[in-house]
Design a protein around this motif. Structure first.
Motif, PDB file in Angstrom:
ATOM      1  N   ARG A 101       1.030  -1.367  -0.248  1.00 26.92           N
ATOM      2  CA  ARG A 101      -0.239  -0.205   0.154  1.00 26.92           C
ATOM      3  C   ARG A 101       1.410   1.378   0.412  1.00 26.92           C
ATOM      4  N   ALA A 102       1.925   1.307   0.678  1.00 22.43           N
ATOM      5  CA  ALA A 102       2.533   2.734   1.120  1.00 22.43           C
ATOM      6  C   ALA A 102       3.110   2.647  -0.603  1.00 22.43           C
ATOM      7  N   LEU A 103       3.529   1.822  -1.007  1.00 19.53           N
ATOM      8  CA  LEU A 103       5.132   1.927  -2.324  1.00 19.53           C
ATOM      9  C   LEU A 103       3.429   2.529  -3.310  1.00 19.53           C
ATOM     10  N   VAL A 104       2.246   1.573  -3.126  1.00 20.68           N
ATOM     11  CA  VAL A 104       1.142   2.666  -4.302  1.00 20.68           C
ATOM     12  C   VAL A 104       0.978   3.845  -4.068  1.00 20.68           C
ATOM     13  N   ARG A 105       0.577   4.201  -2.406  1.00 23.61           N
ATOM     14  CA  ARG A 105       0.225   5.783  -2.137  1.00 23.61           C
ATOM     15  C   ARG A 105       1.474   6.463  -2.557  1.00 23.61           C
TER      16      ARG A 105
ATOM     17  N   ALA B  19      -6.302  -3.279 -10.303  1.00 29.76           N
ATOM     18  CA  ALA B  19      -6.352  -1.231 -10.282  1.00 29.76           C
ATOM     19  C   ALA B  19      -5.453  -0.737  -9.512  1.00 29.76           C
ATOM     20  N   ALA B  20      -5.515  -1.408  -8.021  1.00 34.89           N
ATOM     21  CA  ALA B  20      -4.410  -0.424  -7.660  1.00 34.89           C
ATOM     22  C   ALA B  20      -2.800  -0.062  -8.245  1.00 34.89           C
ATOM     23  N   TRP B  21      -2.370  -1.325  -8.502  1.00 33.97           N
ATOM     24  CA  TRP B  21      -1.026  -1.394  -9.053  1.00 33.97           C
ATOM     25  C   TRP B  21      -0.766  -0.649 -10.374  1.00 33.97           C
ATOM     26  N   LEU B  22      -1.781  -1.080 -11.033  1.00 34.18           N
ATOM     27  CA  LEU B  22      -1.500  -0.925 -12.730  1.00 34.18           C
ATOM     28  C   LEU B  22      -1.699   0.631 -12.764  1.00 34.18           C
ATOM     29  N   LEU B  23      -2.842   1.101 -11.573  1.00 36.46           N
ATOM     30  CA  LEU B  23      -2.236   2.563 -12.058  1.00 36.46           C
ATOM     31  C   LEU B  23      -1.087   3.540 -11.418  1.00 36.46           C
TER      32      LEU B  23
END
Lengths: 292, 276
Positions: A101-105, B19-23
């Protein structure tokens, strides 16, 4: 003097250093800009003289002025709804259990801390005709290249796409903060009632996020008037003013055409627009208080 | 959103994770691309061969062609000087607004708030004239001066000072502290989180600021990184793409590294700064 009377002295003494600078660089120049807009451009043989609203008449007849104003409107319309929608999506995506999550954010937020000049430098190469990244990818599929920044039809959309990339992550953090204040029981209750996730978003979350949306919208509109750095690298306002914006046109008038009085007239228009926004913000924040 | 139950819910959950990772990948790719271009030779600029040799040559050439170290030093001097001045001026003004009911306080505060909307870069024409009369054109002081009294800083610190319990001030007064002693011993230490938030926002903002520094500087000795980069990367300069990427990364590296190290504080500060 009594101690009570001293509060006036202390108050003003503490305020004075900041007040001098604020007056010198905010209030005085604002007034001076309005006054300057009432005078004609001076030259060696013809000194500047009072022309009343003459500059404003010139402004009304200036097709470039109307062009940049329209561009500003399109720029705002193109960037704001898209980046706000993306910001909400991003916030919802990272506001749940998620591996990494931290990486995505971080990925979403990073463009925010880059200077617009650096962003423009990076994106310039994407848009370069033929050798640029977009055209190279197109050529793999056998599609012809395109001069994205050199075509009046595609230059503004190209800049809008880049700006959305830059801004969405910034707006995301406000939605994240707002989502964290929404009790999870609401979601559970909606689920027990058999509401779909979309219904829950549309009927519960989105209305609850409304104050945040208002706040973000006003800031986004303000930014759309102040953000012109990328034009210096990407297009210089061209081709044929197709990507020119009001603040960039003010810069050009003052420092390329050396017509500071016309630049002052343009600045008054920008100040008026900002004043309208200030009032909008005042009322929006007012509503926010009633809402909660 | 709360995690949905059931097989259908699990599928939807997996979809959302993807979707979160793709974006995220899409969002970070322009920056990854700049990294790729900066560390590879020009021949590999759009040829993504994982075995392509890494090189620092682009950085060397960027440093040869423009004084980026000097620009970096200028930026560093600018943000340090500016932040120091902002902290002093805003602290004093915020203290006045928070704790002294002086004559004209409400009107003065309203006038301060005008600067939140009318920022100095909008008034470039008049402010350039003012700095010319002061003889401060093309100086680092000149870049910083219009921003030193920051309405935003005054606003944030006033909020912080107002939430400090008055009893602490009275206790300090009994101990013999004067007006400035109370400020220094009581209010400033308790507002530390606000100072941190404001400091991060101020440094990032001025590290990245471009338009006003461009207008007011015209020599290598005063230009900050953004202006140096803008001059360097302009299409008419004809510099190689890989070298521009290297120069861009050099310019953003200090702030980017600081952000990666202190992500949480950065996001928190930007949020505090925005919400006010």
């Amino acid at each position: 003097m009594t101690r009570d009377a001293m509060r006036h002295v202390y108050g003003w003494l503490l305020l004075t250093p900041a007040a001098i600078l604020l007056v010198a660089f905010t209030h005085y120049p604002t007034v001076a800009t309005v006054l300057d807009s009432l005078y004609s451009k001076g030259s060696a043989i013809r000194p500047s003289r009072f022309v009343g609203l003459g500059q404003y008449a010139q402004l009304a007849d200036d097709p470039i002025f109307w062009k940049v104003l329209a561009n500003n409107a399109w720029f705002a319309l193109g960037t704001i709804p898209a980046s706000v929608a993306l910001a909400i999506a991003m916030a919802l995506l990272v506001n749940r259990a998620l591996p990494g999550r931290a990486l995505v954010r971080m990925a979403y937020f990073t463009p925010t801390i880059l200077p617009m000049i650096a962003v423009a430098n990076i994106w310039l190469f994407f848009y370069t005709p033929d050798i640029g990244l977009i055209d190279q990818v197109l050529s793999v599929f056998g599609l012809p290249g395109h001069n994205w920044l050199g075509d009046t039809a595609t230059v503004l959309p190209a800049i809008i796409a880049m700006t959305i990339w830059k801004e969405a992550g910034f707006f995301m953090i406000f939605y994240l903060a707002a989502l964290q204040n929404i009790p999870p029981e609401l979601g559970e209750a909606a689920r027990l009632e058999g509401a779909s996730r979309w219904t829950y978003f549309r009927r519960v979350l989105f209305p609850l996020l409304m104050p945040t949306t208002l706040f973000v919208l006003i800031n986004a509109v303000l930014n759309s008037f102040k953000l012109v750095d990328h034009l210096f690298v990407l297009t210089k306002g061209g081709p044929d003013n197709a990507s020119n914006l009001l603040l960039y046109y003010i810069f050009e008038s003052a420092f390329s055409y050396f017509d500071t009085n016309y630049a002052a007239t343009l600045t008054v228009v920008l100040l008026a627009l900002l004043a309208v926004l200030a009032l909008a913000q005042f009322f929006a924040l007012d509503r926010r208080i009633h809402y909660w | 959103m709360t995690a949905p139950a059931g097989a259908g819910g699990r599928f939807a959950g997996a979809l959302e994770v993807s979707a979160a990772w793709l974006l995220a990948v899409v969002w970070i790719s322009p920056l990854l691309y700049a990294l790729w271009a900066a560390f590879h030779g020009g021949a590999y600029a759009t040829h993504f061969d994982p075995t392509a040799p890494l090189t620092l040559d682009n950085f060397r050439q960027a440093l040869d062609q423009a004084p980026f170290l000097r620009y970096g030093l200028n930026t560093f001097i600018l943000v340090t000087m500016l932040l120091a001045a902002q902290l002093v001026l805003c602290t004093l003004a915020a203290y006045a607004f928070a704790r002294f009911r002086f004559w004209g306080r409400e009107a003065a505060f309203a006038l301060v708030l005008v600067q939140l909307m009318v920022t100095p870069e909008i008034l470039i024409v008049e402010n350039y004239g003012t700095l010319a009369r002061l003889g401060l054109v093309d100086t680092i002081t000149g870049i910083g001066l219009p921003y030193m009294a920051s309405a935003f800083g005054i606003f944030l610190l006033r909020q912080a000072f107002k939430s400090t319990p008055k009893e602490l001030e009275e206790a300090a007064r009994l101990e013999g502290c004067g007006v400035l002693g109370v400020l220094w011993r009581v209010y400033v230490p308790l507002a530390r989180p606000t100072y941190l938030a404001y400091g991060l926002v101020s440094v990032s903002h001025h590290w990245n600021n471009f338009l006003w520094p461009l207008v007011i500087t015209n020599s290598l000795e005063t230009r900050p990184l953004t202006v140096g980069l803008g001059v360097f990367g302009a299409p008419e300069s004809g510099v190689d793409w890989s070298i521009i990427s290297a120069a861009t990364l050099l310019s953003v590296a200090p702030l980017l590294v600081a952000f990666l190290l202190f992500q949480r504080q950065f996001m928190q500060s930007f949020m505090t700064a925005g919400i006010k």
